[in-house]
Design an enzyme around this catalytic site. Sequence first.
Site, PDB file in Angstrom:
ATOM      1  N   ARG A 182       4.541  -0.744  -8.210  1.00 16.50           N
ATOM      2  CA  ARG A 182       5.636  -1.165  -9.082  1.00 16.50           C
ATOM      3  C   ARG A 182       6.733  -0.106  -9.211  1.00 16.50           C
ATOM      4  O   ARG A 182       7.802  -0.397  -9.750  1.00 16.50           O
ATOM      5  CB  ARG A 182       5.096  -1.521 -10.466  1.00 16.50           C
ATOM      6  CG  ARG A 182       4.348  -2.855 -10.511  1.00 16.50           C
ATOM      7  CD  ARG A 182       3.999  -3.235 -11.937  1.00 16.50           C
ATOM      8  NE  ARG A 182       3.519  -4.594 -12.051  1.00 16.50           N
ATOM      9  CZ  ARG A 182       2.234  -4.960 -12.080  1.00 16.50           C
ATOM     10  NH1 ARG A 182       1.306  -4.007 -11.996  1.00 16.50           N
ATOM     11  NH2 ARG A 182       1.885  -6.213 -12.188  1.00 16.50           N
ATOM     12  N   LEU A 224       0.811  -1.214   0.000  1.00  8.84           N
ATOM     13  CA  LEU A 224       0.000   0.000   0.000  1.00  8.84           C
ATOM     14  C   LEU A 224       0.846   1.265   0.000  1.00  8.84           C
ATOM     15  O   LEU A 224       1.927   1.311   0.592  1.00  8.84           O
ATOM     16  CB  LEU A 224      -0.921   0.004   1.217  1.00  8.84           C
ATOM     17  CG  LEU A 224      -1.871  -1.183   1.352  1.00  8.84           C
ATOM     18  CD1 LEU A 224      -2.760  -1.018   2.574  1.00  8.84           C
ATOM     19  CD2 LEU A 224      -2.717  -1.373   0.095  1.00  8.84           C
ATOM     20  N   GLN A 262      -8.827  -0.204 -16.480  1.00  5.81           N
ATOM     21  CA  GLN A 262      -9.357  -1.137 -15.489  1.00  5.81           C
ATOM     22  C   GLN A 262     -10.645  -0.605 -14.874  1.00  5.81           C
ATOM     23  O   GLN A 262     -11.624  -1.342 -14.707  1.00  5.81           O
ATOM     24  CB  GLN A 262      -8.324  -1.372 -14.391  1.00  5.81           C
ATOM     25  CG  GLN A 262      -8.842  -2.181 -13.216  1.00  5.81           C
ATOM     26  CD  GLN A 262      -7.779  -2.420 -12.183  1.00  5.81           C
ATOM     27  OE1 GLN A 262      -6.924  -3.290 -12.356  1.00  5.81           O
ATOM     28  NE2 GLN A 262      -7.791  -1.656 -11.099  1.00  5.81           N
ATOM     29  N   HIS A 321      -3.463   4.259  -2.465  1.00  2.00           N
ATOM     30  CA  HIS A 321      -4.428   3.369  -1.823  1.00  2.00           C
ATOM     31  C   HIS A 321      -5.093   4.046  -0.628  1.00  2.00           C
ATOM     32  O   HIS A 321      -6.298   3.926  -0.411  1.00  2.00           O
ATOM     33  CB  HIS A 321      -3.740   2.092  -1.335  1.00  2.00           C
ATOM     34  CG  HIS A 321      -3.136   1.250  -2.407  1.00  2.00           C
ATOM     35  ND1 HIS A 321      -1.778   1.088  -2.545  1.00  2.00           N
ATOM     36  CD2 HIS A 321      -3.708   0.517  -3.395  1.00  2.00           C
ATOM     37  CE1 HIS A 321      -1.531   0.286  -3.561  1.00  2.00           C
ATOM     38  NE2 HIS A 321      -2.687  -0.073  -4.097  1.00  2.00           N
ATOM     39  N   GLN A 357      -8.056   6.446 -10.531  1.00  4.83           N
ATOM     40  CA  GLN A 357      -8.130   6.751 -11.953  1.00  4.83           C
ATOM     41  C   GLN A 357      -6.855   6.369 -12.694  1.00  4.83           C
ATOM     42  O   GLN A 357      -6.865   6.208 -13.918  1.00  4.83           O
ATOM     43  CB  GLN A 357      -8.421   8.244 -12.148  1.00  4.83           C
ATOM     44  CG  GLN A 357      -8.486   8.704 -13.598  1.00  4.83           C
ATOM     45  CD  GLN A 357      -9.532   7.966 -14.410  1.00  4.83           C
ATOM     46  OE1 GLN A 357     -10.657   7.789 -13.949  1.00  4.83           O
ATOM     47  NE2 GLN A 357      -9.158   7.525 -15.610  1.00  4.83           N
ATOM     48  N   LYS A 358      -5.726   6.190 -11.982  1.00  2.48           N
ATOM     49  CA  LYS A 358      -4.482   5.833 -12.671  1.00  2.48           C
ATOM     50  C   LYS A 358      -4.675   4.622 -13.574  1.00  2.48           C
ATOM     51  O   LYS A 358      -4.176   4.582 -14.706  1.00  2.48           O
ATOM     52  CB  LYS A 358      -3.367   5.543 -11.666  1.00  2.48           C
ATOM     53  CG  LYS A 358      -2.021   5.218 -12.339  1.00  2.48           C
ATOM     54  CD  LYS A 358      -0.973   4.791 -11.338  1.00  2.48           C
ATOM     55  CE  LYS A 358      -1.148   3.360 -10.921  1.00  2.48           C
ATOM     56  NZ  LYS A 358      -0.816   2.405 -12.035  1.00  2.48           N
TER      57      LYS A 358
END
Length: 268
Positions: free
Chosen positions: A175, A21, A141, A25, A136-137
Amino acid sequence: MAALCRDVQRPLGLVPTMGALHDGHLSLTRRARADSATMAVSIFVNPTQFGAGEDFNSYPRSFERDLDLLAEQGTDLVFAPPPEEVYPDGFDTWIEPGSVTEGQEGEARPGHFKGVATVVAKLFSIVRADRAYFGQKDGQQVAVIRRMAQDLNLGVEVVTMPTIREADGLALSSRNAYLTTDQRQAAPVIYRALCAAQELWRGGEQDAGRLRAAAMAVLQAEPMLELDADSMAPVERADTSGGRRVMVAVAAKLGQPRLIDNIILGDG
């Protein structure tokens, strides 16, 4: 496995995550906490959304740290199942999203959104959420999940929250931990490219080809970037009249990590 489990009251807000996280998040948990009588977070590194040769085994994991952060946020329920609980022996039912997966991540990662849609539908069903919160990133998805929830009448309101960024514009992502020092210095070029397209649009330009060219010029000036040239939405005009919204998206590799980001034209 559930931790930090308390009595469930309605409405119930769910923040689905893969753990590791960060402040992105936590912006979702803060909104869910404000909206909900019960706030739940799932932590599950979903194997079915990773393709061959991707980073499932090396994906960052920090479960105990995540629990500490979620306790500070006033989380009522953490759902962290093992893979065999989500996908027991004989599991053979999948959700196949439609045209919303065309291009971008759907093209670069075949089968990715089949895994995403299936696990999110299962989480909605298991947790019985009233609302679910996403950043929104991961723009495509969000579109996949919103369409699935609507088409399948899942009874879950999908709430999208703004992308949280570092001071230099890099979108927060678990990441990002993969980036070397040099790669981290180069990474904000993605946001600068998006801003170049946005500024041109704010000046009145609606031709998508010209907006794309403005972003590409910024991206191509960074030699460390391996660009996915087909990563931007294939519209002809960025016409936001009548409340229409247009997403400008970029996907690129910097060494190991594939970084994705987007901005929405027509917001605000």
